[in-house]
Design an enzyme around this catalytic site. Sequence first.
Site, mmCIF file in Angstrom:
data_model
loop_
_atom_site.group_PDB
_atom_site.id
_atom_site.type_symbol
_atom_site.label_atom_id
_atom_site.label_comp_id
_atom_site.label_asym_id
_atom_site.label_seq_id
_atom_site.Cartn_x
_atom_site.Cartn_y
_atom_site.Cartn_z
ATOM 1 N N GLY A 26 0.839 -1.180 0.000
ATOM 2 C CA GLY A 26 0.000 0.000 0.000
ATOM 3 C C GLY A 26 0.883 1.242 0.000
ATOM 4 N N TYR A 28 -0.252 4.623 0.405
ATOM 5 C CA TYR A 28 -0.820 5.866 0.946
ATOM 6 C C TYR A 28 0.119 6.502 1.969
ATOM 7 C CZ TYR A 28 -3.444 9.185 3.683
ATOM 8 O OH TYR A 28 -3.818 10.337 4.320
ATOM 9 N N ASP A 55 -0.504 -0.919 -4.642
ATOM 10 C CA ASP A 55 -1.833 -0.347 -4.503
ATOM 11 C C ASP A 55 -1.681 1.157 -4.320
ATOM 12 O OD1 ASP A 55 -4.852 -0.953 -3.725
ATOM 13 O OD2 ASP A 55 -4.098 0.550 -2.313
ATOM 14 N N TYR A 60 -3.734 10.006 -3.485
ATOM 15 C CA TYR A 60 -2.591 9.909 -2.571
ATOM 16 C C TYR A 60 -1.536 10.967 -2.889
ATOM 17 C CZ TYR A 60 -4.381 5.210 -1.402
ATOM 18 O OH TYR A 60 -5.152 4.144 -1.008
ATOM 19 N N SER A 181 -6.459 -2.664 5.195
ATOM 20 C CA SER A 181 -6.165 -2.602 6.631
ATOM 21 C C SER A 181 -5.950 -4.003 7.215
ATOM 22 C CB SER A 181 -7.298 -1.883 7.389
ATOM 23 O OG SER A 181 -7.421 -0.554 6.977
ATOM 24 N N LYS A 234 0.281 -1.234 4.069
ATOM 25 C CA LYS A 234 0.993 -0.014 3.721
ATOM 26 C C LYS A 234 2.176 0.172 4.665
ATOM 27 C CE LYS A 234 2.028 4.413 4.671
ATOM 28 N NZ LYS A 234 2.451 5.062 5.934
ATOM 29 N N SER A 235 3.324 0.485 4.117
ATOM 30 C CA SER A 235 4.462 0.854 4.950
ATOM 31 C C SER A 235 5.477 1.621 4.123
ATOM 32 C CB SER A 235 5.133 -0.382 5.562
ATOM 33 O OG SER A 235 6.208 0.021 6.393
ATOM 34 N N ARG A 240 9.893 -2.715 7.867
ATOM 35 C CA ARG A 240 8.581 -3.371 7.816
ATOM 36 C C ARG A 240 8.218 -3.818 6.402
ATOM 37 N NH1 ARG A 240 7.413 0.406 11.943
ATOM 38 N NH2 ARG A 240 6.479 1.922 10.493
ATOM 39 N N GLU A 243 9.894 -7.105 6.299
ATOM 40 C CA GLU A 243 9.255 -8.071 7.203
ATOM 41 C C GLU A 243 7.894 -8.518 6.685
ATOM 42 O OE1 GLU A 243 11.108 -6.692 11.536
ATOM 43 O OE2 GLU A 243 9.071 -6.103 10.959
#
Length: 287
Positions: A26, A28, A55, A60, A181, A234-235, A240, A243
């Site tokens: 993600g 955003y 995504d 955004y 989410s 999202k990150s 992360r 990961e």
Amino acid sequence: MNKTLSSENHSIPLNDGNKIPLIGLGTYGDPRTTPKGTAYESVKLAIDVGYRHFDGALVYFNEHEVGRAIREKIADGTVKREDIFYCGKLWSTFHPPELVRPALEKTLKTLGLDYVDLYIIEFPAAFKPGDDFYPKDENGKYIYHDTDLCATWEIECHPYFTQPKLLNYCRENDIVVVGYSPLGTSRDASWVNLKCPPLLEDEVLVSIGKKYNKNSAQVALRFNVQRGVVVIPKSFSPKRIKENFQIFDFSLTDEEMRAIEGLNKNIRFVELLMWSDHPEYPFHDEY
């Protein structure tokens, strides 16, 4: 769902013959607080890590960075365009049918790509068309627009909102579900249900993670991909991003899958309270 997924092979078929990778990034980021270049660097890193699904959205305000990163990784030979699955979104000010194609063309121009692999409705409520993405009146209230919307909505999906009836319906009808989410969300009271406890602190997820030397986020993501649900965490954190992709070197037992399914609270994280005055709020049916 086949448990033998791998970092190189984790796509599932769509009913039109195309395929979609089970995990995507993600992209955003709040444009007011996210430093310029963050999405660009994150997407480049993600492609190097192994992500092939991205995504994004015009709203955004970073699709130019995402597109540039994808184009550069194509140019340097890391990937081909057909290796990448890009999902773009139609924003709420473009819902009238005559505005859909121009909005898509704007996304393509911003990305610098010839096509997107998937184009979906971002949010199932229309705003007043115009240059302002968040139109408000003189009293500061959002200005909505009466557009005929067919049953269009996104599906929130995570261990606290497992959506079993919806998933069964989709499986019976050969429909792939994308869960947004998948790790819960931020704790922003304007759009998040703060009554729902933080998903990643759940003792079941933490204890299963210890068994596999994984964190609770990796367990939550593995849970969904193992049951055929596409996840788009999202990150912008390099740690992360790496990961979240490391979920193909372990699989959950049937007992562990049932234990996580048992966490279901039928609670949505995403409530979008800032638009609670819309006549069609809360924008979704419960399953």
